[in-house]
Design a protein around this motif. Structure first.
Motif, mmCIF file in Angstrom:
data_model
loop_
_atom_site.group_PDB
_atom_site.id
_atom_site.type_symbol
_atom_site.label_atom_id
_atom_site.label_comp_id
_atom_site.label_asym_id
_atom_site.label_seq_id
_atom_site.Cartn_x
_atom_site.Cartn_y
_atom_site.Cartn_z
ATOM 1 N N GLN A 18 0.817 -1.214 0.000
ATOM 2 C CA GLN A 18 0.000 0.000 0.000
ATOM 3 C C GLN A 18 0.847 1.259 0.000
ATOM 4 O O GLN A 18 0.561 2.211 -0.739
ATOM 5 N N VAL A 19 1.894 1.284 0.813
ATOM 6 C CA VAL A 19 2.724 2.490 0.928
ATOM 7 C C VAL A 19 3.724 2.592 -0.208
ATOM 8 O O VAL A 19 4.044 3.691 -0.687
ATOM 9 N N GLY A 20 4.252 1.462 -0.664
ATOM 10 C CA GLY A 20 5.227 1.476 -1.753
ATOM 11 C C GLY A 20 6.494 2.213 -1.373
ATOM 12 O O GLY A 20 7.057 2.004 -0.298
ATOM 13 N N ASP A 21 6.918 3.127 -2.252
ATOM 14 C CA ASP A 21 8.135 3.911 -1.997
ATOM 15 C C ASP A 21 7.830 5.232 -1.297
ATOM 16 O O ASP A 21 8.738 6.047 -1.096
ATOM 17 N N ALA A 22 6.573 5.454 -0.940
ATOM 18 C CA ALA A 22 6.181 6.725 -0.327
ATOM 19 C C ALA A 22 6.565 6.750 1.153
ATOM 20 O O ALA A 22 6.977 5.750 1.738
ATOM 21 N N ASN A 23 6.395 7.918 1.774
ATOM 22 C CA ASN A 23 6.610 8.075 3.208
ATOM 23 C C ASN A 23 5.270 8.023 3.935
ATOM 24 O O ASN A 23 4.215 8.285 3.343
ATOM 25 N N ALA A 24 5.331 7.697 5.208
ATOM 26 C CA ALA A 24 4.105 7.604 6.005
ATOM 27 C C ALA A 24 4.352 8.166 7.402
ATOM 28 O O ALA A 24 5.488 8.189 7.885
ATOM 29 N N VAL A 25 3.282 8.619 8.035
ATOM 30 C CA VAL A 25 3.339 9.005 9.450
ATOM 31 C C VAL A 25 2.370 8.105 10.194
ATOM 32 O O VAL A 25 1.391 7.621 9.619
ATOM 33 N N ILE A 26 2.661 7.847 11.458
ATOM 34 C CA ILE A 26 1.742 7.055 12.267
ATOM 35 C C ILE A 26 1.399 7.811 13.530
ATOM 36 O O ILE A 26 2.268 8.424 14.161
ATOM 37 N N ALA A 27 0.115 7.761 13.866
ATOM 38 C CA ALA A 27 -0.369 8.369 15.099
ATOM 39 C C ALA A 27 -0.016 7.438 16.247
ATOM 40 O O ALA A 27 -0.651 6.404 16.437
ATOM 41 N N LEU A 28 1.004 7.788 17.020
ATOM 42 C CA LEU A 28 1.490 6.946 18.107
ATOM 43 C C LEU A 28 1.066 7.525 19.448
ATOM 44 O O LEU A 28 1.507 8.611 19.833
ATOM 45 N N SER A 29 0.196 6.799 20.169
ATOM 46 C CA SER A 29 -0.268 7.285 21.462
ATOM 47 C C SER A 29 0.458 6.609 22.620
ATOM 48 O O SER A 29 0.415 7.093 23.747
ATOM 49 N N GLY A 30 1.103 5.465 22.344
ATOM 50 C CA GLY A 30 1.742 4.707 23.402
ATOM 51 C C GLY A 30 0.872 3.574 23.906
ATOM 52 O O GLY A 30 1.329 2.716 24.652
ATOM 53 N N GLY A 31 -0.398 3.547 23.474
ATOM 54 C CA GLY A 31 -1.285 2.447 23.817
ATOM 55 C C GLY A 31 -0.945 1.221 22.978
ATOM 56 O O GLY A 31 -0.193 1.304 22.003
ATOM 57 N N VAL A 32 -1.526 0.081 23.334
ATOM 58 C CA VAL A 32 -1.177 -1.159 22.649
ATOM 59 C C VAL A 32 -1.586 -1.128 21.183
ATOM 60 O O VAL A 32 -0.882 -1.679 20.324
ATOM 61 N N ASP A 33 -2.711 -0.486 20.840
ATOM 62 C CA ASP A 33 -3.176 -0.469 19.448
ATOM 63 C C ASP A 33 -2.202 0.278 18.543
ATOM 64 O O ASP A 33 -1.718 -0.267 17.541
ATOM 65 N N SER A 34 -1.933 1.528 18.873
ATOM 66 C CA SER A 34 -1.063 2.326 18.009
ATOM 67 C C SER A 34 0.381 1.829 18.048
ATOM 68 O O SER A 34 1.093 1.889 17.051
ATOM 69 N N SER A 35 0.826 1.313 19.196
ATOM 70 C CA SER A 35 2.197 0.809 19.307
ATOM 71 C C SER A 35 2.396 -0.435 18.452
ATOM 72 O O SER A 35 3.439 -0.606 17.808
ATOM 73 N N THR A 36 1.384 -1.306 18.426
ATOM 74 C CA THR A 36 1.463 -2.503 17.600
ATOM 75 C C THR A 36 1.422 -2.135 16.124
ATOM 76 O O THR A 36 2.174 -2.683 15.305
ATOM 77 N N ALA A 37 0.570 -1.183 15.773
ATOM 78 C CA ALA A 37 0.514 -0.707 14.386
ATOM 79 C C ALA A 37 1.849 -0.095 13.986
ATOM 80 O O ALA A 37 2.325 -0.285 12.862
ATOM 81 N N ALA A 38 2.458 0.648 14.900
ATOM 82 C CA ALA A 38 3.754 1.273 14.615
ATOM 83 C C ALA A 38 4.832 0.221 14.385
ATOM 84 O O ALA A 38 5.662 0.351 13.478
ATOM 85 N N ALA A 39 4.832 -0.833 15.212
ATOM 86 C CA ALA A 39 5.829 -1.896 15.064
ATOM 87 C C ALA A 39 5.671 -2.606 13.719
ATOM 88 O O ALA A 39 6.666 -2.903 13.038
ATOM 89 N N LEU A 40 4.428 -2.855 13.321
ATOM 90 C CA LEU A 40 4.172 -3.490 12.023
ATOM 91 C C LEU A 40 4.634 -2.600 10.879
ATOM 92 O O LEU A 40 5.305 -3.047 9.941
ATOM 93 N N ALA A 41 4.263 -1.318 10.951
ATOM 94 C CA ALA A 41 4.610 -0.388 9.876
ATOM 95 C C ALA A 41 6.113 -0.151 9.807
ATOM 96 O O ALA A 41 6.689 -0.045 8.712
#
Length: 305
Positions: A18-41
């Protein structure tokens, strides 16, 4: 329950595609949901990802310092001080849905600013299945689902965990070897303490909610609740010393749940409840009384707004 190894491999591949060669930002709150998404991304696109923690001023006690320490290994982590901007958009707002939409829109604007600076085309979010169900079912709008503004300046929104329940997210977090403080962390709403304050959000109410929640989390740790916190309901008459006061009513809530879709209020012993009320009223002159919420979900929701 998902096969976590297969899920992780599939989602990393999907994010890369989905992202390809582009850049991305992630909304990181420190909770388990956003932290897990951040680790995957981060595993999927590496340095193309900029994690962004927005300090809304609506966070728990010590949250920002904890985030800075926990995620210091991410060189691209950005901490944005946006407290004044969030309080400005919440000024005078009392309707719960309008609060959530105001917060959701301001979140997006903060991420758009960072995205412009980093030339990012994608926004990654830790949206999970109950968020979508509650927003689509009009129970309440989540800031990252129903609370999104109509116009979002991103090429795409990436939500790798949109079909998972909270307990499944925790399984993925453990498989990714995230720290226990993250993988087992108590849920915290995206709109933060704003949905634990009935009526207008002010600095004074935020301080009451923040300190009271800190007390509740400390005192109820041994009960291992799914979620435990304090909410500011309004004002009532009380007596402190020889003076009559008109102070805030703080409601303590502690529930057991598996996935957040249903929940049962925990049975807390009287001595513990008395210790909680004594600490909360003793530490804050603006609090006149403390009550305990015994309502299950349904008919109530876990959060107050």
């Amino acid at each position: 329950m998902v096969n976590t190894e297969e899920f992780i491999d599939e989602k990393i591949a999907e994010i890369r595609e989905q992202v390809g060669d582009a850049n991305a930002v992630i909304a990181l709150s420190g909770g388990v949901d956003s932290s897990t998404a951040a680790a995957l991304a981060y595993e999927a696109v590496g340095d193309q990802l900029t994690p962004v923690y927005v300090d809304t001023g609506l966070m728990r006690k010590g949250e920002t310092d904890e985030i800075r320490e926990t995620f210091d290994y991410m060189d691209s982590l950005r901490i944005v001080d946006a407290k004044d901007r969030f309080l400005d958009v919440l000024a005078g707002v009392t309707d719960p849905e309008k609060k959530r939409h105001a917060i959701g829109e301001q979140f997006i604007r903060e991420f758009e600013t960072v995205a412009e600076e980093t030339d990012a085309q994608f926004l990654v979010q830790g949206t999970i299945y109950p968020d979508r169900i509650e927003s689509e079912g009009t129970i309440k709008s989540h800031h990252n689902v129903g609370g999104l503004p109509d116009v979002v300046d991103f090429e795409g929104i990436v939500e790798p965990m949109r079909d998972l329940y909270k307990d499944e997210v925790r399984e993925v977090a453990r498989e990714l070897d995230l720290e226990e403080i993250i993988a087992e962390r108590m849920p915290f709403p995206g709109p933060g303490l704003a949905v634990r304050i009935l009526g207008e959000v002010t600095d004074e109410k935020l301080e009451v909610a923040r300190e009271a929640t800190h007390v509740v989390e400390e005192e109820l740790e041994e009960y291992d609740p799914w979620q435990a916190f304090a909410a500011v309901l309004g004002k009532a008459t009380g007596v402190k010393g020889d003076n009559r006061v008109h102070g805030y009513v703080v409601s303590v809530r502690s529930v057991e749940s598996r996935d957040g879709m249903t929940a049962r209020a925990q049975e807390i012993d009287w001595e513990t409840l008395q210790r909680i009320q004594s600490r909360i009223t003793g530490q804050n002159d603006n609090v006149s009384r403390v009550v305990y919420d015994v309502t299950h979900k349904p008919p109530a929701t876990i959060e107050y707004e």
